[in-house]
Scaffold this motif. Structure first.
Motif, PDB file in Angstrom:
ATOM      1  N   LEU A  59       0.832  -1.208   0.000  1.00 18.74           N
ATOM      2  CA  LEU A  59       0.000   0.000   0.000  1.00 18.74           C
ATOM      3  C   LEU A  59       0.863   1.252   0.000  1.00 18.74           C
ATOM      4  CD1 LEU A  59      -2.772   1.390   0.147  1.00 18.74           C
ATOM      5  CD2 LEU A  59      -2.680   1.098   2.632  1.00 18.74           C
ATOM      6  N   ASN A  60       1.914   1.263   0.793  1.00 20.09           N
ATOM      7  CA  ASN A  60       2.799   2.423   0.847  1.00 20.09           C
ATOM      8  C   ASN A  60       3.453   2.682  -0.519  1.00 20.09           C
ATOM      9  OD1 ASN A  60       3.932   4.569   2.409  1.00 20.09           O
ATOM     10  ND2 ASN A  60       5.863   3.452   2.428  1.00 20.09           N
ATOM     11  N   TYR A  61       3.923   1.619  -1.171  1.00 12.15           N
ATOM     12  CA  TYR A  61       4.503   1.786  -2.511  1.00 12.15           C
ATOM     13  C   TYR A  61       3.457   2.274  -3.512  1.00 12.15           C
ATOM     14  CZ  TYR A  61       8.853  -0.542  -1.169  1.00 12.15           C
ATOM     15  OH  TYR A  61      10.050  -0.864  -0.595  1.00 12.15           O
ATOM     16  N   GLN A  62       2.251   1.757  -3.415  1.00  9.78           N
ATOM     17  CA  GLN A  62       1.198   2.194  -4.335  1.00  9.78           C
ATOM     18  C   GLN A  62       0.808   3.645  -4.075  1.00  9.78           C
ATOM     19  OE1 GLN A  62      -0.069   1.006  -7.080  1.00  9.78           O
ATOM     20  NE2 GLN A  62       1.227  -0.801  -6.936  1.00  9.78           N
ATOM     21  N   ILE A  63       0.814   4.059  -2.821  1.00 12.46           N
ATOM     22  CA  ILE A  63       0.553   5.472  -2.522  1.00 12.46           C
ATOM     23  C   ILE A  63       1.622   6.321  -3.205  1.00 12.46           C
ATOM     24  CG2 ILE A  63       0.582   7.219  -0.691  1.00 12.46           C
ATOM     25  CD1 ILE A  63      -0.770   5.105   1.122  1.00 12.46           C
ATOM     26  N   GLY A  64       2.884   5.894  -3.082  1.00  7.70           N
ATOM     27  CA  GLY A  64       3.968   6.626  -3.737  1.00  7.70           C
ATOM     28  C   GLY A  64       3.815   6.660  -5.237  1.00  7.70           C
ATOM     29  N   LEU A  65       3.502   5.518  -5.828  1.00  8.38           N
ATOM     30  CA  LEU A  65       3.351   5.432  -7.286  1.00  8.38           C
ATOM     31  C   LEU A  65       2.192   6.292  -7.770  1.00  8.38           C
ATOM     32  CD1 LEU A  65       4.136   4.182  -9.987  1.00  8.38           C
ATOM     33  CD2 LEU A  65       2.724   2.204  -9.391  1.00  8.38           C
ATOM     34  N   GLN A  66       1.067   6.217  -7.094  1.00  7.69           N
ATOM     35  CA  GLN A  66      -0.090   7.019  -7.489  1.00  7.69           C
ATOM     36  C   GLN A  66       0.164   8.508  -7.244  1.00  7.69           C
ATOM     37  OE1 GLN A  66      -2.515   5.505  -9.132  1.00  7.69           O
ATOM     38  NE2 GLN A  66      -1.569   3.526  -8.729  1.00  7.69           N
ATOM     39  N   ALA A  67       0.896   8.831  -6.169  1.00  8.20           N
ATOM     40  CA  ALA A  67       1.191  10.231  -5.851  1.00  8.20           C
ATOM     41  C   ALA A  67       2.159  10.835  -6.853  1.00  8.20           C
ATOM     42  CB  ALA A  67       1.762  10.340  -4.440  1.00  8.20           C
ATOM     43  N   VAL A  68       3.068  10.038  -7.411  1.00  7.31           N
ATOM     44  CA  VAL A  68       3.975  10.549  -8.445  1.00  7.31           C
ATOM     45  C   VAL A  68       3.150  11.069  -9.618  1.00  7.31           C
ATOM     46  CG1 VAL A  68       5.644   9.814 -10.195  1.00  7.31           C
ATOM     47  CG2 VAL A  68       6.020   9.241  -7.815  1.00  7.31           C
TER      48      VAL A  68
ATOM     49  N   GLU B 263      -6.638   0.770  -5.415  1.00  7.99           N
ATOM     50  CA  GLU B 263      -7.770   1.699  -5.315  1.00  7.99           C
ATOM     51  C   GLU B 263      -7.742   2.447  -3.986  1.00  7.99           C
ATOM     52  OE1 GLU B 263      -9.853   2.616  -7.755  1.00  7.99           O
ATOM     53  OE2 GLU B 263      -8.574   1.330  -8.980  1.00  7.99           O
ATOM     54  N   GLU B 264      -7.347   1.757  -2.936  1.00  6.32           N
ATOM     55  CA  GLU B 264      -7.234   2.391  -1.616  1.00  6.32           C
ATOM     56  C   GLU B 264      -6.188   3.505  -1.649  1.00  6.32           C
ATOM     57  OE1 GLU B 264      -8.708   2.877   2.117  1.00  6.32           O
ATOM     58  OE2 GLU B 264      -9.392   1.373   0.705  1.00  6.32           O
ATOM     59  N   ALA B 265      -5.068   3.250  -2.327  1.00  4.86           N
ATOM     60  CA  ALA B 265      -4.010   4.264  -2.437  1.00  4.86           C
ATOM     61  C   ALA B 265      -4.542   5.514  -3.142  1.00  4.86           C
ATOM     62  CB  ALA B 265      -2.807   3.692  -3.192  1.00  4.86           C
ATOM     63  N   LYS B 266      -5.299   5.316  -4.211  1.00  2.00           N
ATOM     64  CA  LYS B 266      -5.880   6.457  -4.935  1.00  2.00           C
ATOM     65  C   LYS B 266      -6.823   7.250  -4.036  1.00  2.00           C
ATOM     66  CE  LYS B 266      -5.692   4.133  -9.414  1.00  2.00           C
ATOM     67  NZ  LYS B 266      -6.499   3.507 -10.481  1.00  2.00           N
ATOM     68  N   GLU B 267      -7.645   6.534  -3.265  1.00  2.00           N
ATOM     69  CA  GLU B 267      -8.589   7.205  -2.374  1.00  2.00           C
ATOM     70  C   GLU B 267      -7.868   7.984  -1.274  1.00  2.00           C
ATOM     71  OE1 GLU B 267     -11.623   4.570  -0.912  1.00  2.00           O
ATOM     72  OE2 GLU B 267     -12.065   3.828  -2.921  1.00  2.00           O
ATOM     73  N   ILE B 268      -6.784   7.421  -0.765  1.00  2.00           N
ATOM     74  CA  ILE B 268      -6.022   8.102   0.280  1.00  2.00           C
ATOM     75  C   ILE B 268      -5.481   9.421  -0.249  1.00  2.00           C
ATOM     76  CG2 ILE B 268      -3.875   7.998   1.623  1.00  2.00           C
ATOM     77  CD1 ILE B 268      -4.455   4.961   1.955  1.00  2.00           C
ATOM     78  N   ILE B 269      -4.906   9.400  -1.442  1.00  2.00           N
ATOM     79  CA  ILE B 269      -4.336  10.621  -2.022  1.00  2.00           C
ATOM     80  C   ILE B 269      -5.432  11.644  -2.281  1.00  2.00           C
ATOM     81  CG2 ILE B 269      -3.107  11.568  -4.017  1.00  2.00           C
ATOM     82  CD1 ILE B 269      -1.739   8.732  -4.171  1.00  2.00           C
ATOM     83  N   ASN B 270      -6.554  11.199  -2.823  1.00  2.00           N
ATOM     84  CA  ASN B 270      -7.655  12.125  -3.095  1.00  2.00           C
ATOM     85  C   ASN B 270      -8.215  12.716  -1.803  1.00  2.00           C
ATOM     86  OD1 ASN B 270      -7.499  11.848  -5.875  1.00  2.00           O
ATOM     87  ND2 ASN B 270      -8.939  10.145  -5.913  1.00  2.00           N
TER      88      ASN B 270
END
Length: 139
Positions: free
Chosen positions: A60-69, A107-114
């Protein structure tokens, strides 16, 4: 094999009761509303609770980073870059995270960033993990 007396008794009881199809739409709606309320309650319990294992937390942490980039730094990665990054994430997290959970966590990573925005510590932590462990795979 049932006795004739039991069969008649069951038949007469079945005729006396309201049939299931008459109640089915009401039960279905009540069940769906209940399910939706449970999902909303679980979703509001905290996004970080979505990860159930340490490997999922890392994923999840890596996906948050990837989506945030993509969202916070406005970087567009090619299909090949995304594939290499995905392979790197797989090597770092192992095969402990199943395909269905991966999709959920993405999808959770995307929601966290949004929900939290680019300056939130959770998102900046994900970006730091991306920079330290994944950015070189995008080269």
């Amino acid at each position: 094999m049932t006795s004739p007396l039991l069969s008649r008794s069951l038949s007469s009881r079945a005729r006396d009761r309201v049939s299931v199809p008459d109640r089915f739409p009401t039960l279905l709606v009540a069940g769906l509303v209940g399910f939706a309320l449970i999902c909303m309650a679980l979703g509001s319990a905290g996004a970080r609770a979505a990860a159930e294992t340490p490997q999922e937390e890392v994923y999840l942490n890596y996906q948050i980073g990837l989506q945030a980039v993509a969202k916070c730094r406005d970087v567009t990665l090619s299909h090949e870059q995304q594939q290499r990054i995905g392979e790197r994430i797989d090597r770092l997290t192992g095969t402990a995270v199943g395909a269905g959970r991966r999709l959920f966590l993405i999808e959770e990573a995307k929601e966290i960033i949004n929900a939290k925005g680019c300056d939130d510590p959770v998102v900046t932590s994900g970006l730091a993990a991306y920079d330290a462990n994944l950015a070189s795979a995008a080269q």
